[in-house]
Motif scaffolding. Structure first.
Motif, PDB file in Angstrom:
ATOM      1  N   VAL A 173       0.827  -1.208   0.000  1.00  0.00           N
ATOM      2  CA  VAL A 173       0.000   0.000   0.000  1.00  0.00           C
ATOM      3  C   VAL A 173       0.863   1.260   0.000  1.00  0.00           C
ATOM      4  CG1 VAL A 173      -1.694   1.357   1.292  1.00  0.00           C
ATOM      5  CG2 VAL A 173      -1.944  -1.135   1.129  1.00  0.00           C
ATOM      6  N   GLY A 174       0.781   2.016  -1.083  1.00  0.00           N
ATOM      7  CA  GLY A 174       1.403   3.328  -1.159  1.00  0.00           C
ATOM      8  C   GLY A 174       0.368   4.426  -1.022  1.00  0.00           C
ATOM      9  N   ALA A 175       0.794   5.662  -1.193  1.00  0.00           N
ATOM     10  CA  ALA A 175      -0.118   6.792  -1.041  1.00  0.00           C
ATOM     11  C   ALA A 175      -1.256   6.743  -2.051  1.00  0.00           C
ATOM     12  CB  ALA A 175       0.658   8.105  -1.177  1.00  0.00           C
ATOM     13  N   ALA A 176      -0.970   6.334  -3.279  1.00  0.00           N
ATOM     14  CA  ALA A 176      -2.015   6.301  -4.298  1.00  0.00           C
ATOM     15  C   ALA A 176      -3.051   5.222  -4.029  1.00  0.00           C
ATOM     16  CB  ALA A 176      -1.399   6.104  -5.682  1.00  0.00           C
ATOM     17  N   HIS A 177      -2.645   4.116  -3.413  1.00  0.00           N
ATOM     18  CA  HIS A 177      -3.621   3.096  -3.025  1.00  0.00           C
ATOM     19  C   HIS A 177      -4.615   3.669  -2.013  1.00  0.00           C
ATOM     20  CE1 HIS A 177      -0.240   0.718  -4.559  1.00  0.00           C
ATOM     21  NE2 HIS A 177      -1.061  -0.310  -4.692  1.00  0.00           N
ATOM     22  N   ARG A 178      -4.081   4.418  -1.045  1.00  0.00           N
ATOM     23  CA  ARG A 178      -4.973   5.038  -0.057  1.00  0.00           C
ATOM     24  C   ARG A 178      -5.897   6.054  -0.726  1.00  0.00           C
ATOM     25  NH1 ARG A 178      -2.628   6.101   5.950  1.00  0.00           N
ATOM     26  NH2 ARG A 178      -1.304   4.271   6.209  1.00  0.00           N
ATOM     27  N   GLU A 179      -5.364   6.802  -1.662  1.00  0.00           N
ATOM     28  CA  GLU A 179      -6.186   7.826  -2.309  1.00  0.00           C
ATOM     29  C   GLU A 179      -7.269   7.190  -3.178  1.00  0.00           C
ATOM     30  OE1 GLU A 179      -7.528  11.678  -3.490  1.00  0.00           O
ATOM     31  OE2 GLU A 179      -6.586  10.773  -1.732  1.00  0.00           O
ATOM     32  N   ALA A 180      -6.950   6.134  -3.899  1.00  0.00           N
ATOM     33  CA  ALA A 180      -7.967   5.450  -4.697  1.00  0.00           C
ATOM     34  C   ALA A 180      -9.068   4.901  -3.793  1.00  0.00           C
ATOM     35  CB  ALA A 180      -7.335   4.327  -5.508  1.00  0.00           C
ATOM     36  N   ALA A 181      -8.688   4.331  -2.664  1.00  0.00           N
ATOM     37  CA  ALA A 181      -9.682   3.822  -1.721  1.00  0.00           C
ATOM     38  C   ALA A 181     -10.514   4.950  -1.130  1.00  0.00           C
ATOM     39  CB  ALA A 181      -8.993   3.033  -0.614  1.00  0.00           C
ATOM     40  N   ASP A 186      -8.328  10.393 -14.767  1.00  0.00           N
ATOM     41  CA  ASP A 186      -9.730  10.724 -15.030  1.00  0.00           C
ATOM     42  C   ASP A 186     -10.095  10.502 -16.495  1.00  0.00           C
ATOM     43  OD1 ASP A 186      -8.410  12.801 -16.210  1.00  0.00           O
ATOM     44  OD2 ASP A 186      -9.390  14.390 -15.053  1.00  0.00           O
ATOM     45  N   TYR A 187      -9.366   9.572 -17.134  1.00  0.00           N
ATOM     46  CA  TYR A 187      -9.723   9.219 -18.505  1.00  0.00           C
ATOM     47  C   TYR A 187      -9.534   7.722 -18.689  1.00  0.00           C
ATOM     48  CZ  TYR A 187      -4.663   9.821 -18.978  1.00  0.00           C
ATOM     49  OH  TYR A 187      -3.297   9.769 -18.800  1.00  0.00           O
ATOM     50  N   ALA A 188     -10.189   7.175 -19.682  1.00  0.00           N
ATOM     51  CA  ALA A 188     -10.271   5.719 -19.852  1.00  0.00           C
ATOM     52  C   ALA A 188      -8.967   5.153 -20.385  1.00  0.00           C
ATOM     53  CB  ALA A 188     -11.431   5.377 -20.779  1.00  0.00           C
ATOM     54  N   ASP A 189      -8.033   4.907 -19.481  1.00  0.00           N
ATOM     55  CA  ASP A 189      -6.759   4.309 -19.864  1.00  0.00           C
ATOM     56  C   ASP A 189      -6.272   3.487 -18.677  1.00  0.00           C
ATOM     57  OD1 ASP A 189      -4.394   3.595 -21.002  1.00  0.00           O
ATOM     58  OD2 ASP A 189      -3.402   5.514 -20.667  1.00  0.00           O
ATOM     59  N   GLY A 190      -6.784   2.259 -18.561  1.00  0.00           N
ATOM     60  CA  GLY A 190      -6.422   1.422 -17.438  1.00  0.00           C
ATOM     61  C   GLY A 190      -7.637   0.726 -16.865  1.00  0.00           C
ATOM     62  N   ASP A 191      -7.543   0.289 -15.610  1.00  0.00           N
ATOM     63  CA  ASP A 191      -8.667  -0.362 -14.944  1.00  0.00           C
ATOM     64  C   ASP A 191      -9.757   0.648 -14.638  1.00  0.00           C
ATOM     65  OD1 ASP A 191      -7.437  -2.783 -14.959  1.00  0.00           O
ATOM     66  OD2 ASP A 191      -6.867  -2.771 -12.852  1.00  0.00           O
ATOM     67  N   GLY A 219     -20.549   9.381  -3.831  1.00  0.00           N
ATOM     68  CA  GLY A 219     -21.304  10.607  -3.581  1.00  0.00           C
ATOM     69  C   GLY A 219     -21.323  11.585  -4.730  1.00  0.00           C
ATOM     70  N   THR A 220     -20.778  11.186  -5.871  1.00  0.00           N
ATOM     71  CA  THR A 220     -20.735  12.079  -7.036  1.00  0.00           C
ATOM     72  C   THR A 220     -21.130  11.281  -8.277  1.00  0.00           C
ATOM     73  OG1 THR A 220     -18.488  11.638  -7.840  1.00  0.00           O
ATOM     74  CG2 THR A 220     -18.704  13.137  -5.954  1.00  0.00           C
ATOM     75  N   GLY A 221     -21.239  11.966  -9.381  1.00  0.00           N
ATOM     76  CA  GLY A 221     -21.430  11.297 -10.667  1.00  0.00           C
ATOM     77  C   GLY A 221     -20.129  11.085 -11.396  1.00  0.00           C
ATOM     78  N   LEU A 222     -19.023  11.300 -10.710  1.00  0.00           N
ATOM     79  CA  LEU A 222     -17.700  11.211 -11.320  1.00  0.00           C
ATOM     80  C   LEU A 222     -17.169   9.782 -11.289  1.00  0.00           C
ATOM     81  CD1 LEU A 222     -16.128  14.393  -9.706  1.00  0.00           C
ATOM     82  CD2 LEU A 222     -17.125  14.180 -12.001  1.00  0.00           C
ATOM     83  N   LYS A 223     -16.178   9.543 -12.129  1.00  0.00           N
ATOM     84  CA  LYS A 223     -15.519   8.245 -12.187  1.00  0.00           C
ATOM     85  C   LYS A 223     -14.010   8.450 -12.267  1.00  0.00           C
ATOM     86  CE  LYS A 223     -19.419   6.147 -14.636  1.00  0.00           C
ATOM     87  NZ  LYS A 223     -19.856   5.439 -15.875  1.00  0.00           N
ATOM     88  N   PHE A 224     -13.273   7.406 -11.928  1.00  0.00           N
ATOM     89  CA  PHE A 224     -11.816   7.446 -12.106  1.00  0.00           C
ATOM     90  C   PHE A 224     -11.333   6.097 -12.615  1.00  0.00           C
ATOM     91  CE2 PHE A 224     -12.291   5.809  -7.810  1.00  0.00           C
ATOM     92  CZ  PHE A 224     -11.243   4.916  -7.639  1.00  0.00           C
ATOM     93  N   TRP A 225     -10.143   6.133 -13.179  1.00  0.00           N
ATOM     94  CA  TRP A 225      -9.489   4.924 -13.657  1.00  0.00           C
ATOM     95  C   TRP A 225      -8.178   4.733 -12.900  1.00  0.00           C
ATOM     96  CZ3 TRP A 225     -12.805   7.688 -16.452  1.00  0.00           C
ATOM     97  CH2 TRP A 225     -13.689   7.022 -17.321  1.00  0.00           C
ATOM     98  N   ILE A 226      -7.742   3.494 -12.802  1.00  0.00           N
ATOM     99  CA  ILE A 226      -6.445   3.165 -12.200  1.00  0.00           C
ATOM    100  C   ILE A 226      -5.515   2.676 -13.299  1.00  0.00           C
ATOM    101  CG2 ILE A 226      -5.224   1.545 -10.687  1.00  0.00           C
ATOM    102  CD1 ILE A 226      -7.613   1.629  -8.810  1.00  0.00           C
TER     103      ILE A 226
END
Length: 411
Positions: free
Chosen positions: A53-61, A349-354, A361-368
């Motif tokens: 677990v790095g910082a980005a793992h925590r942020e994605a969670a 924030d664009y479709a390149d990855g998982d 709580g939003t209508g937003l999405k993210f990719w990993i």
């Protein structure tokens, strides 16, 4: 060791779902007293490893479970810092779990694959074993094999982390942790002698008993350990020492994404943590408990964002159990960190990855997205709650964990 009759954290946690810190409703949040007054004695230490677990793992969670204005429990702790993770390895600058955990457990940087031995292969005093000798109750909880690199580093010595059957033997003959909960029954039984979990199961035919040190489960029972193998057995444990092995190997299947990858542990990390705390807390001399979520690392090795987020959620639940215990036992220090970062995880924030994954709580999405299927050399976050937590402010080498914890546990 005696066990408490009443549940330690009864009424503090919901039976399911995450407990997310809310700065608007958590009245104790951010108060200086939460870090622990310097003069307060540390009786108990709960050390939690989110493997990989790095910082980005925590942020994605955080985005997935708490949303852009929310905070995970593990990030709500009043003290935070960073740990560097470089091993002392002649061929590698990026650590593995064995060298990373050995740095915590001994204060000495060593080579990849080493379990609490120095770079020359000489055994070093391991923190869990030392805490036991000092009179504290000790335990380990993991979703990996109980003899895997991280728990082994605190309770055993080996020149090669692969010697898991000998590590199991050392638990029984030398370090003697009071509570041992996780996977890895295969390493406790000789080849050809399956236990509660059958050899060559359909989900992974490669699994099967493979120990070379005899029937260590029978030995554990003779030494006074209750042996449990499923959730019902865990729920029914009586006062005394406990060995729980809930799978042949890990408590999940880390096959490639979409090809049999499963994270559905027969017992949850939170329940194992709760059971361990219930038992260890009765010791008048205090305790040391290691808690590890292994699946984040394993699924990040496969660049599997879905399962990484699932495992992060289970880690968060276990952190919530530990925090609830510490809130009721102010002489308890809780530390949450990772032995290294795995996968080079990036949030996009664009479709390149998982993905896409919803932002709560939003209508937003993210990719990993990922840069590797291996470990990286990134520093990792560390957060702490309770007396002596303030010691984890700033950036330090991973050996610093030992510098802080050993004086609290061995005196």
């Amino acid at each position: 060791m005696q066990w408490l009759v009443a549940p330690v954290v009864a009424g503090t946690l919901a039976a399911a779902g995450l407990i997310i810190f809310n700065p608007l409703t958590d009245a104790g949040a951010g108060k200086k007293a939460d870090t622990g007054a310097p003069q307060r004695t540390v009786r108990n230490v709960i050390f939690i490893n989110g493997d990989g677990v790095g910082a980005a793992h925590r942020e994605a969670a955080r985005l997935f479970y708490a949303g852009p204005r929310g905070t995970l429990m593990m990030d709500s702790f009043p003290v935070s810092g960073r740990l560097t993770t470089s091993p002392d390895d002649p061929a590698k600058i990026v650590t593995d779990s064995a060298a990373g955990a050995s740095a915590w457990a001994t204060g000495v940087a060593t080579y990849n694959g080493a379990v609490s031995v120095d770079p020359a292969g000489n055994p070093l005093p391991a923190l869990g074993a030392e805490a036991k000798k000092a009179g504290r109750a000790t335990g380990l909880v993991t979703t990996a094999q109980v003899t895997d690199a991280t728990p082994a580093a605190f309770f055993a010595n080996a020149k090669d982390r692969a010697a898991q059957d000998d590590i199991a033997r050392q638990y029984l003959e030398r370090s003697k942790p009071d509570v041992i909960l996780g996977g890895g029954e295969d390493w406790w039984l000789p080849a050809g002698k399956p236990g509660a979990h059958r050899d060559k199961p359909a989900e992974d035919p490669a699994e099967g008993s493979r120990g070379t040190k005899g029937d260590l489960i029978t030995k554990a029972k003779a030494d006074g350990y209750q042996y449990v193998t499923n959730a019902a057995g865990l729920a029914a444990v009586k006062p005394g020492k406990v060995l729980g092995l809930f799978a042949n190997q890990e408590l999940f299947q880390q096959k490639p994404e979409g090809q049999g990858d499963v994270y559905r542990p027969p017992v949850t990390l939170a329940d194992m943590t709760r059971t361990a705390l219930t038992g260890l807390a009765a010791d008048p001399d205090g305790f040391f408990l290691l808690v590890e979520e292994e699946a984040v690392d394993e699924f990040a090795h496969s660049d599997n964002g879905t399962r990484v987020l699932q495992a992060m959620g289970e880690l968060e639940k276990a952190v919530a159990v530990a925090k609830a215990f510490a809130a009721n036992h102010p002489d308890t220090l809780v530390v949450v960190t990772g032995d290294h970062e795995t996968g080079g995880l990036a949030i996009e924030d664009y479709a390149d990855g998982d993905g896409p994954f919803p932002v709560k709580g939003t209508g937003l999405k993210f990719w990993i997205d990922w840069t590797t299927k291996g470990h990286t050399g990134q520093s990792v976050p560390v957060t702490a709650y309770g007396p002596s937590a303030e010691r984890f402010n700033g950036q330090h080498p991973n050996t610093y964990v030992h510098e802080v914890l050993r004086p609290l546990l061995v005196n």
